[in-house]
Design a protein around this motif. Sequence first.
Motif, PDB file in Angstrom:
ATOM      1  N   ARG A  78       0.611  -1.153  -0.098  1.00 51.93           N
ATOM      2  CA  ARG A  78      -0.141  -0.063  -0.045  1.00 51.93           C
ATOM      3  C   ARG A  78       0.845   1.311  -0.009  1.00 51.93           C
ATOM      4  O   ARG A  78       1.815   1.197   0.723  1.00 51.93           O
ATOM      5  N   GLY A  79       0.468   1.977  -0.668  1.00 52.11           N
ATOM      6  CA  GLY A  79       1.260   3.494  -0.855  1.00 52.11           C
ATOM      7  C   GLY A  79       0.839   4.406  -2.118  1.00 52.11           C
ATOM      8  O   GLY A  79      -0.545   4.238  -2.204  1.00 52.11           O
ATOM      9  N   GLN A  80       1.592   5.442  -2.328  1.00 54.87           N
ATOM     10  CA  GLN A  80       1.169   6.573  -3.227  1.00 54.87           C
ATOM     11  C   GLN A  80       1.801   6.309  -4.326  1.00 54.87           C
ATOM     12  O   GLN A  80       3.157   6.266  -4.488  1.00 54.87           O
ATOM     13  N   PHE A  81       1.041   6.452  -5.638  1.00 60.69           N
ATOM     14  CA  PHE A  81       2.082   6.386  -6.785  1.00 60.69           C
ATOM     15  C   PHE A  81       2.690   7.876  -7.204  1.00 60.69           C
ATOM     16  O   PHE A  81       2.362   8.694  -6.874  1.00 60.69           O
ATOM     17  N   ASP A  82       4.098   7.712  -7.601  1.00 60.31           N
ATOM     18  CA  ASP A  82       4.569   8.782  -7.902  1.00 60.31           C
ATOM     19  C   ASP A  82       4.679   9.006  -9.604  1.00 60.31           C
ATOM     20  O   ASP A  82       5.735   8.432 -10.109  1.00 60.31           O
ATOM     21  N   THR A 103       5.863   2.335 -12.296  1.00 63.03           N
ATOM     22  CA  THR A 103       5.470   3.532 -11.548  1.00 63.03           C
ATOM     23  C   THR A 103       6.016   3.300 -10.185  1.00 63.03           C
ATOM     24  O   THR A 103       5.618   2.466  -9.547  1.00 63.03           O
ATOM     25  N   PRO A 104       6.884   4.332  -9.508  1.00 63.37           N
ATOM     26  CA  PRO A 104       7.241   3.963  -8.223  1.00 63.37           C
ATOM     27  C   PRO A 104       6.081   4.321  -7.067  1.00 63.37           C
ATOM     28  O   PRO A 104       5.087   4.846  -7.439  1.00 63.37           O
ATOM     29  N   LEU A 105       5.816   3.330  -6.293  1.00 64.87           N
ATOM     30  CA  LEU A 105       5.129   3.429  -5.385  1.00 64.87           C
ATOM     31  C   LEU A 105       5.609   3.806  -4.072  1.00 64.87           C
ATOM     32  O   LEU A 105       6.400   2.892  -3.391  1.00 64.87           O
ATOM     33  N   ASP A 106       5.432   4.692  -3.416  1.00 66.52           N
ATOM     34  CA  ASP A 106       6.008   5.157  -2.084  1.00 66.52           C
ATOM     35  C   ASP A 106       5.347   4.490  -0.931  1.00 66.52           C
ATOM     36  O   ASP A 106       3.922   5.193  -0.684  1.00 66.52           O
ATOM     37  N   ALA A 109       7.925   3.596   3.962  1.00 67.06           N
ATOM     38  CA  ALA A 109       8.871   3.229   4.486  1.00 67.06           C
ATOM     39  C   ALA A 109      10.086   2.983   3.409  1.00 67.06           C
ATOM     40  O   ALA A 109      11.292   2.868   3.709  1.00 67.06           O
ATOM     41  N   PHE A 110       9.538   2.480   2.119  1.00 67.07           N
ATOM     42  CA  PHE A 110      10.347   2.357   1.135  1.00 67.07           C
ATOM     43  C   PHE A 110       9.704   2.551  -0.270  1.00 67.07           C
ATOM     44  O   PHE A 110       8.320   2.756  -0.150  1.00 67.07           O
ATOM     45  N   THR A 111      10.215   2.454  -1.195  1.00 60.83           N
ATOM     46  CA  THR A 111       9.839   2.720  -2.772  1.00 60.83           C
ATOM     47  C   THR A 111       9.989   1.358  -3.372  1.00 60.83           C
ATOM     48  O   THR A 111      10.856   0.930  -3.273  1.00 60.83           O
ATOM     49  N   VAL A 112       8.870   1.018  -4.147  1.00 55.40           N
ATOM     50  CA  VAL A 112       8.949  -0.215  -5.016  1.00 55.40           C
ATOM     51  C   VAL A 112       8.407  -0.031  -6.252  1.00 55.40           C
ATOM     52  O   VAL A 112       7.377   0.825  -6.450  1.00 55.40           O
ATOM     53  N   LEU A 113       9.224  -0.399  -7.207  1.00 54.29           N
ATOM     54  CA  LEU A 113       8.572  -0.039  -8.623  1.00 54.29           C
ATOM     55  C   LEU A 113       7.138  -1.168  -8.937  1.00 54.29           C
ATOM     56  O   LEU A 113       7.606  -2.530  -8.721  1.00 54.29           O
ATOM     57  N   VAL A 114       6.142  -0.548  -9.334  1.00 52.95           N
ATOM     58  CA  VAL A 114       4.966  -1.455  -9.744  1.00 52.95           C
ATOM     59  C   VAL A 114       4.753  -1.455 -11.040  1.00 52.95           C
ATOM     60  O   VAL A 114       4.868  -0.344 -11.931  1.00 52.95           O
ATOM     61  N   ASN A 115       4.952  -2.668 -11.803  1.00 53.22           N
ATOM     62  CA  ASN A 115       4.649  -2.866 -13.289  1.00 53.22           C
ATOM     63  C   ASN A 115       3.124  -2.805 -13.354  1.00 53.22           C
ATOM     64  O   ASN A 115       2.487  -3.586 -12.975  1.00 53.22           O
ATOM     65  N   ARG A 116       2.720  -1.413 -13.531  1.00 54.74           N
ATOM     66  CA  ARG A 116       1.094  -1.313 -13.780  1.00 54.74           C
ATOM     67  C   ARG A 116       0.412  -2.023 -14.777  1.00 54.74           C
ATOM     68  O   ARG A 116      -0.861  -2.321 -14.969  1.00 54.74           O
ATOM     69  N   GLY A 117       1.082  -2.406 -15.771  1.00 52.18           N
ATOM     70  CA  GLY A 117       0.736  -3.214 -16.997  1.00 52.18           C
ATOM     71  C   GLY A 117       1.217  -2.683 -18.083  1.00 52.18           C
ATOM     72  O   GLY A 117       1.927  -2.023 -18.568  1.00 52.18           O
ATOM     73  N   PHE A 118       0.500  -3.256 -19.404  1.00 47.06           N
ATOM     74  CA  PHE A 118       0.971  -3.078 -20.695  1.00 47.06           C
ATOM     75  C   PHE A 118       0.248  -1.954 -21.245  1.00 47.06           C
ATOM     76  O   PHE A 118      -1.113  -1.881 -21.321  1.00 47.06           O
ATOM     77  N   ALA A 126       0.013   8.902 -24.701  1.00 43.60           N
ATOM     78  CA  ALA A 126      -1.447   9.541 -24.344  1.00 43.60           C
ATOM     79  C   ALA A 126      -1.460   9.347 -22.732  1.00 43.60           C
ATOM     80  O   ALA A 126      -0.756   9.055 -22.174  1.00 43.60           O
ATOM     81  N   GLN A 127      -2.525  10.362 -22.421  1.00 39.57           N
ATOM     82  CA  GLN A 127      -2.865  10.557 -21.062  1.00 39.57           C
ATOM     83  C   GLN A 127      -3.265   9.360 -20.231  1.00 39.57           C
ATOM     84  O   GLN A 127      -4.285   8.859 -20.892  1.00 39.57           O
ATOM     85  N   ARG A 128      -2.594   8.850 -19.194  1.00 40.30           N
ATOM     86  CA  ARG A 128      -3.211   7.714 -18.594  1.00 40.30           C
ATOM     87  C   ARG A 128      -3.875   7.984 -17.268  1.00 40.30           C
ATOM     88  O   ARG A 128      -3.278   9.092 -16.540  1.00 40.30           O
ATOM     89  N   PRO A 129      -5.028   7.572 -16.833  1.00 42.20           N
ATOM     90  CA  PRO A 129      -5.747   7.925 -15.583  1.00 42.20           C
ATOM     91  C   PRO A 129      -4.582   7.888 -14.294  1.00 42.20           C
ATOM     92  O   PRO A 129      -3.826   7.012 -14.283  1.00 42.20           O
ATOM     93  N   GLU A 130      -4.812   8.670 -13.456  1.00 46.75           N
ATOM     94  CA  GLU A 130      -3.874   8.809 -12.411  1.00 46.75           C
ATOM     95  C   GLU A 130      -4.918   8.712 -11.025  1.00 46.75           C
ATOM     96  O   GLU A 130      -5.667   9.593 -11.019  1.00 46.75           O
ATOM     97  N   VAL A 131      -4.499   7.867 -10.120  1.00 47.72           N
ATOM     98  CA  VAL A 131      -5.056   7.640  -8.796  1.00 47.72           C
ATOM     99  C   VAL A 131      -4.395   8.327  -7.985  1.00 47.72           C
ATOM    100  O   VAL A 131      -3.436   7.992  -7.489  1.00 47.72           O
ATOM    101  N   ARG A 132      -4.668   9.759  -7.355  1.00 51.09           N
ATOM    102  CA  ARG A 132      -4.231  10.342  -6.010  1.00 51.09           C
ATOM    103  C   ARG A 132      -4.556   9.654  -4.868  1.00 51.09           C
ATOM    104  O   ARG A 132      -5.631   9.258  -4.715  1.00 51.09           O
TER     105      ARG A 132
END
Length: 241
Positions: A78-82, A103-106, A109-118, A126-132
Motif C-alpha cells: 500500500r502506498g502512493q504512486f509517483d 511506476t514508483p509506489l511510495d 518506509a520504502f519505494t517499490v517499482l510497480v509494473n502497472r501493466g501493458f 497518451a494521458q493515462r488515468p492517475e489515482v491520487r
Amino acid sequence: MTARAARRSPAILAGALLAFAAIFVALGVWQVERLTWKHALIATVEARTSAAPVAAPGPGTWAGINAMDDAYRHVRVRGQFDYDRETLVRAVSDLGSGYWVLTPLDTGAFTVLVNRGFIAQSARDAQRPEVRGPVTITGLLRITEPGGGFLHANDPQAGNWYSRDVAAIAHSSGLSRAAPYFIDADAARNAPGEPVGGLTVVRFADNHAVYALTWFAMALLCLGGAWHIAGETRRPLRAMA
C-alpha cells in the motif's frame, strides 16, 4: 600396417565408443535430475501465485531476496504512486508490441517499482488515468532484469529501456530506499485507459525428458557399435581356431 596394429585399431575404437557411452549416460542422468528439479520448481511457483497475498518484503529482508525463494510470490503493498517518475520499458505481450508501465509506489518506509501493466506503442504519449492518494496493489514479486533485452542494452540517458532493471531505473529516476525487486500488478485495476495488468507469463521450458532420452539413445548406439566391433574382432579368431 602390421597385424598387431590392425588388431589394435578396432580395440581402440571400441574403447572410445564405450567412453562416449559412459559420458552420454551421465548426461542423461543429469537431465533426469534436472527434470525432477524443474517439476519441483513449477509446483512451487504455481503454489506461490495461487496463495493469498502477503506483505511485500521490507528493507530488513532485502539482502536475502533471490529468484529461487521469492520469484512470483503473491504480495500486497500500500502506498502512493509517483507518476512523475514513471518509466516505460519495451515489451512484447499477448496484446502485441508496446511497453510495460513501471511506476514508483511510495509506501512511506520504502519505494517499490510497480509494473502497472501493458500499453500499446500507440498509447505511449497518451494521458493515462492517475489515482491520487493511497492505493493497495496486489501482484507478483519479480526479480530484477539487469542489462537489457531484445538484443539491446538499456540506455538510461536516452530513456530507452529494454528490461526491468530495478537498480538502474531507480538510479535514473532518483529514487531512494528502492526495493531490489518489482511487482507485476494483477488485473484488478484494468479499467479503460489504464495499463493492462495481470499479463505475467509464468512458463518454464521443460524439455529435460526429451534431452534425457536423446542422451540415453546415443549411449545405446555407442554400446551397440562397441558390441559390433567386438564381434567382428572375434570372428577371425574363431575362424583360426
